[in-house]
Write a protein that holds these residues in place. Structure first.
Motif, PDB file in Angstrom:
ATOM      1  N   ASP A   7       0.822  -1.209   0.000  1.00  0.00           N
ATOM      2  CA  ASP A   7       0.000   0.000   0.000  1.00  0.00           C
ATOM      3  C   ASP A   7       0.857   1.261   0.000  1.00  0.00           C
ATOM      4  O   ASP A   7       0.361   2.344  -0.275  1.00  0.00           O
ATOM      5  CB  ASP A   7      -0.906   0.027   1.225  1.00  0.00           C
ATOM      6  N   PHE A   8       2.130   1.116   0.327  1.00  0.00           N
ATOM      7  CA  PHE A   8       3.029   2.255   0.459  1.00  0.00           C
ATOM      8  C   PHE A   8       4.340   1.967  -0.271  1.00  0.00           C
ATOM      9  O   PHE A   8       4.824   0.846  -0.253  1.00  0.00           O
ATOM     10  CB  PHE A   8       3.364   2.526   1.929  1.00  0.00           C
TER      11      PHE A   8
ATOM     12  N   GLY B  65       0.808   6.344  -1.349  1.00  0.00           N
ATOM     13  CA  GLY B  65       0.145   5.819  -0.168  1.00  0.00           C
ATOM     14  C   GLY B  65       0.490   6.462   1.157  1.00  0.00           C
ATOM     15  O   GLY B  65      -0.041   6.046   2.186  1.00  0.00           O
ATOM     16  N   LEU B  66       1.341   7.453   1.185  1.00  0.00           N
ATOM     17  CA  LEU B  66       1.699   8.083   2.457  1.00  0.00           C
ATOM     18  C   LEU B  66       0.624   9.077   2.871  1.00  0.00           C
ATOM     19  O   LEU B  66       0.145   9.860   2.066  1.00  0.00           O
ATOM     20  CB  LEU B  66       3.036   8.805   2.350  1.00  0.00           C
ATOM     21  N   ASN B  67       0.269   9.053   4.148  1.00  0.00           N
ATOM     22  CA  ASN B  67      -0.721  10.011   4.645  1.00  0.00           C
ATOM     23  C   ASN B  67      -0.043  11.337   4.989  1.00  0.00           C
ATOM     24  O   ASN B  67       1.176  11.483   4.886  1.00  0.00           O
ATOM     25  CB  ASN B  67      -1.482   9.437   5.839  1.00  0.00           C
ATOM     26  N   ALA B  68      -0.841  12.302   5.403  1.00  0.00           N
ATOM     27  CA  ALA B  68      -0.319  13.648   5.686  1.00  0.00           C
ATOM     28  C   ALA B  68       0.755  13.649   6.758  1.00  0.00           C
ATOM     29  O   ALA B  68       1.754  14.368   6.660  1.00  0.00           O
ATOM     30  CB  ALA B  68      -1.464  14.578   6.076  1.00  0.00           C
TER      31      ALA B  68
END
Length: 58
Positions: free
Chosen positions: A28-29, A49-52
């Motif tokens: 996912d990343f 796929g990295l979030n904030a």
């Protein structure tokens, strides 16, 4: 994978490279980083796929 300075521009253009790598390994990343000798740290040059919060870390 080692990439010389002349090839760095190509990696910036090819976000698909990191997307393909994530797909191949069923992740996912994924990220591609390069080492900045002057700052003695890694620089994030492609990602998926990295979030904030993860982006803020970089």
């Amino acid at each position: 994978m080692l990439v010389d300075e002349d090839q760095i521009g190509a990696l910036y253009q090819y976000q698909w490279f990191v997307e393909a790598a994530a797909l191949i390994i069923c992740s996912d990343f994924a990220t591609i980083q390069r080492y900045d000798h002057d700052r003695d740290q890694l620089e994030l040059i492609a990602r998926i796929g990295l979030n904030a919060a993860a982006l803020k870390f970089w």
